[in-house]
Design an enzyme around this catalytic site. Structure first.
Site, mmCIF file in Angstrom:
data_model
loop_
_atom_site.group_PDB
_atom_site.id
_atom_site.type_symbol
_atom_site.label_atom_id
_atom_site.label_comp_id
_atom_site.label_asym_id
_atom_site.label_seq_id
_atom_site.Cartn_x
_atom_site.Cartn_y
_atom_site.Cartn_z
ATOM 1 N N CYS A 1 0.777 -1.332 -0.192
ATOM 2 C CA CYS A 1 -0.281 0.044 0.244
ATOM 3 C C CYS A 1 1.036 1.567 -0.194
ATOM 4 C CB CYS A 1 -0.864 -0.287 0.940
ATOM 5 S SG CYS A 1 -2.284 1.266 1.103
ATOM 6 N N GLU B 1 -1.513 -8.941 4.291
ATOM 7 C CA GLU B 1 -1.956 -9.462 6.027
ATOM 8 C C GLU B 1 -3.301 -9.736 6.273
ATOM 9 O OE1 GLU B 1 -0.645 -7.085 4.453
ATOM 10 O OE2 GLU B 1 -0.834 -4.706 5.618
ATOM 11 N N HIS C 1 -4.002 -5.128 0.637
ATOM 12 C CA HIS C 1 -3.201 -5.586 2.095
ATOM 13 C C HIS C 1 -3.375 -7.403 2.090
ATOM 14 C CE1 HIS C 1 -2.152 -1.496 3.972
ATOM 15 N NE2 HIS C 1 -2.760 -1.014 3.509
#
Ligand code: XMP
Length: 521
Positions: free
Chosen positions: A87, A179, A177
């Site tokens: 990002c 994660e 993202h």
């Protein structure tokens, strides 16, 4: 010298994203050590190339052209270490290597579908047969021009440069993202970065950690004596057991009973640590001392401060009785360390003064032993099992230092403490009996400072309200109320009202955090 410094690891350079800790945890779940450092603190010449196998640049709330708000040492990109930008990290990586970033015409927040454009080892098994993958986005800016020698790996309708790479120099950038769990195959992408791009080896298991930490402790404290404040909670229990394995009788634990513990808590702690684990334990019954200081105090912050300060005072009093102590052991965890340094540099407003043993003992000139300071809570739990602590201790709900004092708004009386201990006992017992205890992150009973009218056996009653709280959470920072199966609330309400004299009404707290906090005070 802490050996964790020499381990091969992935360095996460934080730009203030709310997900930075999540990146670190994901990487550790793959058995690889990861460390977080603020972008303001890290310079290329502090990076030990031998141990840093890869660098991840986190997301963040900034814009890459707000040069005065951050300072990223771009020499880091010349170290020949693989880099993954996520990002904002993707944007800063692109900008620093000669690309451009601009405001997105169509900002992307939430789920988005990305399309594969070309092959890359980063995306092995990341796309489905239709060459699409669902990812989670949260960005207002986007990379508008790639740096030289980069190619496009994936795009969305609105942003062409969603995944880009320069595989020769091992630079990778993703606009979404990986994660967060909403990016369905995000873990695959991170795994590819670790093992295919960085070629890092797994070195982070509870077994490795146990041996490493025991050796670290031996090396740090030698033949000196160590004291440790034991609360019976997971963190201090694991610290005590680690130290006991490392230095045996040179460890003394101090357990202070402030009279505000759960029912039978002190008995359980003595039974486990003194009798079963044979740890040197000083038990201090300070119920009266605490009670005296808390008389007529109803302000939550005053309660917290009185308890925190008195705890330290008593702890110091007993610690001084042990000769030749050089070290104080604490259960500081990795998030405590990162939060206290506020990686974004912003001042988070103080909501409550939490306390642990860390307050005052500086005066005692003791050096700190903090064996858990690189671990997350779930890692501490696994380590505890590896150290043969019972599942019962390891999976206990968190319990706050100030104990029941912050679960009875208003003044504290002996009668209230007695009522609350009983109500909490029945609640927790029922959760265990219904197989719900481990589905809940934290649960407790509280006593509200209002009395209401009831009727029991044709007689009027005028008694306290008991509030029950049960929440689900990942780390206590945010929380949702637990949705009990039908019938449970009615049965526990009956049980409490029938068995605990002093309560004639039970209510359930259905607020989340935020806006509420987990504890009442
Ligand atoms: P709040 O009420 O701030 O609680 O939402 C978040 C978590 O922290 C625990 N808590 C404490 N733990 N000392 C502690 O060791 C404290 O003073 C303290 N105050 C709150 C709380 O039980 C919850 O798990």
């Amino acid at each position: 010298m802490n050996r964790s410094n020499n381990l091969s690891k992935i360095l996460i350079i934080d730009f203030g994203s709310q997900f930075t800790q999540l990146i670190a945890r994901r990487i550790r779940e793959f058995g690889v050590f990861s460390e977080i450092i603020s972008h303001k603190k890290i310079k290329a010449n502090n990076i030990v190339k031998e141990s840093i196998k890869g660098i991840i640049l986190s997301g963040g709330p900034l814009n890459v052209y707000q040069n005065n708000k951050f300072n990223f040492d771009k020499k880091i990109l010349k170290l020949d270490i693989p880099v993954l930008g996520i990002c904002f990290g993707h944007q800063i990586l692109s900008k620093e290597l000669g690309g451009s970033v601009k405001k997105s015409k169509n900002r992307e927040f939430g789920l988005a579908t990305i399309n594969k454009v070309s092959n890359s080892i980063l995306i092995r098994n990341f796309f489905n047969k239709k060459n699409t993958s669902d990812v989670w986005m949260s960005h207002a800016d986007q990379v508008s021009k790639m740096p030289k020698n980069f190619k496009v790996v994936a795009s969305t309708k609105n942003s062409k440069l969603t995944i880009i790479e320069n595989s020769k120099n091992n630079f990778y950038g993703v606009q979404f993202h990986p994660e967060v769990t909403h990016t369905k195959k995000g873990k695959i992408l991170l795994r590819n970065f670790l093992f295919l791009v960085c070629k890092v080896k797994r070195n982070w298991s509870s077994k490795d950690q146990k041996l490493r930490l025991i050796n670290d402790i031996k090396e740090q404290v030698g033949n000196n004596k160590v004291i440790c404040g034991l609360s019976g909670g997971v963190d201090s229990s694991v610290v005590a057991q680690l130290l006991s394995k490392a230095i045996g009788k040179n460890l003394t634990c101090i357990f202070v009973n402030n009279g505000l513990l759960r029912k039978n808590e002190e008995k359980q702690v003595i039974e486990t640590f003194k009798k079963k684990l044979k740890i040197n334990l000083i038990y201090v019954n300070a119920e009266r001392e605490f009670f005296k200081k808390l008389t007529n105090i109803s302000d939550p912050e005053k309660k917290r401060k009185i308890i925190g300060n008195l705890f330290i005072k008593i702890f110091e009093r007993y610690a001084k009785k042990i000769k030749n102590v050089k070290f104080l052991a604490q259960g500081t965890l990795y998030p405590d360390l990162i939060e206290s340094k506020s990686v974004t540099g912003s001042q988070t407003s103080k909501i409550k003064s939490h306390h642990n043993v860390g307050g005052l003992p500086k005066k005692m000139r003791l050096k700190l032993v903090e064996p858990l300071k690189f671990l997350f809570k779930d890692e501490v739990r696994k380590l505890g099992l590896e150290l043969n602590l019972s599942k019962e201790i390891i999976s206990r709900h968190p319990f706050p230092g100030p104990g029941l004092a912050i679960r009875m708004p208003g003044i504290i009386t002996n009668k209230k403490i007695k009522i609350l201990k009983e109500a909490d006992f029945y609640f927790i017992k029922a959760l265990r009996e219904h197989g719900l205890y481990h589905k809940i992150w934290q649960a407790y009973a509280a006593l509200l400072p209002v009395k209401t009218v009831g009727v029991m056996g044709d007689n009027r009653t005028y008694e306290h309200i008991c509030l029950l709280r049960a929440i689900t959470s990942e780390d206590g920072m945010t929380a949702d109320f637990f949705d009990f199966p039908k019938g449970f609330m009615q049965s526990i309400s009956n049980q409490i009202v029938n068995n605990v004299r002093g309560i004639n009404r039970v209510v359930y707290d259905v607020t989340s955090k935020p806006p509420s906090t987990i504890e009442l005070e």
